[in-house]
Design a protein around this motif. Structure first.
Motif, PDB file in Angstrom:
ATOM      1  N   GLU A  26      46.860  49.200  16.656  1.00 47.43           N
ATOM      2  CA  GLU A  26      45.798  48.338  17.168  1.00 47.43           C
ATOM      3  C   GLU A  26      45.149  48.475  18.491  1.00 47.43           C
ATOM      4  O   GLU A  26      44.666  48.300  19.091  1.00 47.43           O
ATOM      5  CB  GLU A  26      45.028  47.240  16.145  1.00 47.43           C
ATOM      6  CG  GLU A  26      46.610  46.156  17.050  1.00 47.43           C
ATOM      7  CD  GLU A  26      46.885  44.402  16.486  1.00 47.43           C
ATOM      8  OE1 GLU A  26      45.703  44.481  15.848  1.00 47.43           O
ATOM      9  OE2 GLU A  26      47.724  43.832  16.678  1.00 47.43           O
ATOM     10  N   ASP A  27      46.781  48.834  19.121  1.00 47.77           N
ATOM     11  CA  ASP A  27      46.413  48.662  20.411  1.00 47.77           C
ATOM     12  C   ASP A  27      47.887  49.560  21.321  1.00 47.77           C
ATOM     13  O   ASP A  27      47.793  48.986  22.785  1.00 47.77           O
ATOM     14  CB  ASP A  27      47.293  47.100  20.911  1.00 47.77           C
ATOM     15  CG  ASP A  27      48.655  46.817  19.894  1.00 47.77           C
ATOM     16  OD1 ASP A  27      49.247  48.492  20.037  1.00 47.77           O
ATOM     17  OD2 ASP A  27      49.325  46.157  21.026  1.00 47.77           O
ATOM     18  N   LEU A  28      46.842  50.966  20.955  1.00 49.22           N
ATOM     19  CA  LEU A  28      47.963  51.928  21.255  1.00 49.22           C
ATOM     20  C   LEU A  28      47.064  53.203  20.977  1.00 49.22           C
ATOM     21  O   LEU A  28      47.316  53.085  20.085  1.00 49.22           O
ATOM     22  CB  LEU A  28      49.855  52.142  21.223  1.00 49.22           C
ATOM     23  CG  LEU A  28      50.008  52.589  22.199  1.00 49.22           C
ATOM     24  CD1 LEU A  28      50.112  51.932  23.548  1.00 49.22           C
ATOM     25  CD2 LEU A  28      51.427  53.135  21.787  1.00 49.22           C
TER      26      LEU A  28
ATOM     27  N   ARG B 276      37.743  52.111  24.361  1.00 46.78           N
ATOM     28  CA  ARG B 276      37.189  51.007  25.585  1.00 46.78           C
ATOM     29  C   ARG B 276      36.061  50.627  23.968  1.00 46.78           C
ATOM     30  O   ARG B 276      35.821  49.693  23.261  1.00 46.78           O
ATOM     31  CB  ARG B 276      36.020  50.123  25.770  1.00 46.78           C
ATOM     32  CG  ARG B 276      35.797  49.737  26.668  1.00 46.78           C
ATOM     33  CD  ARG B 276      35.650  49.440  28.163  1.00 46.78           C
ATOM     34  NE  ARG B 276      34.432  49.980  28.312  1.00 46.78           N
ATOM     35  CZ  ARG B 276      33.389  48.977  28.317  1.00 46.78           C
ATOM     36  NH1 ARG B 276      33.420  47.923  27.689  1.00 46.78           N
ATOM     37  NH2 ARG B 276      32.348  49.731  27.859  1.00 46.78           N
TER      38      ARG B 276
ATOM     39  N   MET C 175      39.806  49.524  21.609  1.00 48.01           N
ATOM     40  CA  MET C 175      40.976  50.129  21.839  1.00 48.01           C
ATOM     41  C   MET C 175      41.284  49.313  23.142  1.00 48.01           C
ATOM     42  O   MET C 175      40.575  48.784  23.488  1.00 48.01           O
ATOM     43  CB  MET C 175      41.445  51.597  22.414  1.00 48.01           C
ATOM     44  CG  MET C 175      43.030  51.700  22.036  1.00 48.01           C
ATOM     45  SD  MET C 175      43.856  51.729  21.337  1.00 48.01           S
ATOM     46  CE  MET C 175      43.216  52.292  19.910  1.00 48.01           C
ATOM     47  N   LEU C 176      42.991  48.353  23.239  1.00 46.28           N
ATOM     48  CA  LEU C 176      43.291  48.099  24.317  1.00 46.28           C
ATOM     49  C   LEU C 176      44.270  48.203  25.208  1.00 46.28           C
ATOM     50  O   LEU C 176      44.082  48.585  26.547  1.00 46.28           O
ATOM     51  CB  LEU C 176      44.401  46.442  23.756  1.00 46.28           C
ATOM     52  CG  LEU C 176      43.277  45.323  22.529  1.00 46.28           C
ATOM     53  CD1 LEU C 176      44.326  44.852  22.439  1.00 46.28           C
ATOM     54  CD2 LEU C 176      42.661  44.949  23.451  1.00 46.28           C
ATOM     55  N   ARG C 177      45.064  49.585  24.964  1.00 40.35           N
ATOM     56  CA  ARG C 177      45.422  49.993  25.773  1.00 40.35           C
ATOM     57  C   ARG C 177      45.815  52.099  25.280  1.00 40.35           C
ATOM     58  O   ARG C 177      46.062  52.432  24.121  1.00 40.35           O
ATOM     59  CB  ARG C 177      48.015  49.850  26.009  1.00 40.35           C
ATOM     60  CG  ARG C 177      47.963  50.357  26.378  1.00 40.35           C
ATOM     61  CD  ARG C 177      49.679  49.570  26.631  1.00 40.35           C
ATOM     62  NE  ARG C 177      49.341  48.437  27.361  1.00 40.35           N
ATOM     63  CZ  ARG C 177      50.449  47.821  28.090  1.00 40.35           C
ATOM     64  NH1 ARG C 177      51.304  48.292  26.953  1.00 40.35           N
ATOM     65  NH2 ARG C 177      50.421  47.172  28.817  1.00 40.35           N
TER      66      ARG C 177
ATOM     67  N   ASP D 257      45.422  50.069  30.830  1.00 42.34           N
ATOM     68  CA  ASP D 257      44.924  49.089  29.749  1.00 42.34           C
ATOM     69  C   ASP D 257      42.945  48.821  30.118  1.00 42.34           C
ATOM     70  O   ASP D 257      42.677  48.595  31.126  1.00 42.34           O
ATOM     71  CB  ASP D 257      45.734  47.681  30.539  1.00 42.34           C
ATOM     72  CG  ASP D 257      47.222  47.398  29.905  1.00 42.34           C
ATOM     73  OD1 ASP D 257      47.210  48.099  29.185  1.00 42.34           O
ATOM     74  OD2 ASP D 257      48.015  47.232  30.819  1.00 42.34           O
TER      75      ASP D 257
ATOM     76  N   ALA E 148      41.860  46.606  28.427  1.00 40.55           N
ATOM     77  CA  ALA E 148      41.550  44.920  27.460  1.00 40.55           C
ATOM     78  C   ALA E 148      39.765  44.406  28.500  1.00 40.55           C
ATOM     79  O   ALA E 148      39.886  44.725  28.601  1.00 40.55           O
ATOM     80  CB  ALA E 148      42.375  44.205  27.844  1.00 40.55           C
TER      81      ALA E 148
END
Ligand SMILES: CC(C)(COP(=O)(O)OP(=O)(O)OC[C@H]1O[C@@H](n2cnc3c(N)ncnc32)[C@H](O)[C@@H]1OP(=O)(O)O)[C@@H](O)C(=O)NCCC(=O)NCCS
Length: 191
Positions: A84-86, A116, A120-122, A171, A173
């Protein structure tokens, strides 16, 4: 964003081809042979990206965007989601004939924007050309900052035992406003 059935026209003052002649869009099945040729040619010549098989490309075609001059694929890049974040930026390549005209930069801008848009966060990449990615605000990290599963492809790399790649992270975020260091303006228009 990169729409599913819409193309993105890049309008910018890039030297060489006029912007209207080259578009960046999601890859299609018919692009696979050309992506295969481009990625593997660059892998052979530059030795800094992994070769890809046709079956891998078909399997992951939804990860890819392409820059096309009419029907000719002149550049490509992919976004591979791990969690979820990579997600990893992979297979960035521009045809030799079109290098130095800003297309690598535009492909990166579109892939970051696409990441984005989907939340996605990172992002990360493993690369021998960190300076290129630092232009997009990627920062140098360590492989230890990445989960072990992100190294899953390393064993396929010819340089596995003497790795010269740097891990870079970005990042994106909430609040991320896009690369600050890009000098050339660009404008994505959905058609
Ligand atoms: C790396 C690559 C994608 C760059 O594409 P490109 O279209 O030639 O790059 P651009 O014209 O968009 O360059 C944009 C800027 O990045 C800089 N740049 C280009 N390649 C660079 C590199 N290898 N290292 C550092 N900066 C670089 C350019 O000088 C330019 O800066 P400027 O605007 O200040 O003049 C292309 O050279 C390529 O396909 N290389 C082989 C495959 C590869 O190395 N892929 C990356 C693997 S991680």
């Amino acid at each position: 964003m990169v729409g599913t059935d819409t193309d993105i026209i890049i309008k910018s003052g890039i030297a060489g081809k006029t912007a209207e002649q080259i578009i960046i869009r999601k890859a299609r099945i018919k692009d696979v042979p050309q992506i295969f040729k481009l990625v593997n040619q660059m892998a052979r010549l530059k030795n800094n990206l992994l070769p890809r098989s046709m079956s891998e490309l078909y399997e992951h075609i939804r990860d890819f965007i392409v820059a096309v001059d009419d029907d000719r694929v002149i550049g490509t890049c992919s976004l591979h989601i791990f969690w979820e974040d990579l997600a990893e930026v992979r297979s960035l390549a521009v045809d030799l004939e079109y290098q130095g005209q800003g297309w690598g930069e535009q492909l990166m801008n579109v892939i970051i924007e696409d990441a984005r848009e989907i939340g996605m966060l990172r992002l990360f990449t493993l690369t021998t050309i960190p300076a290129f990615f630092e232009r997009f605000d990627f920062r140098v990290g360590t492989k230890e900052e990445l989960p072990q599963k992100t190294w899953s492809e390393c064993f396929r790399c010819p340089k596995f035992t003497e790795c010269d790649e740097t891990a870079l992270l970005l990042d994106i975020a909430p609040g991320y406003r896009g690369p600050q260091s890009i000098k050339k303006g660009f404008n994505l228009t959905q058609v």
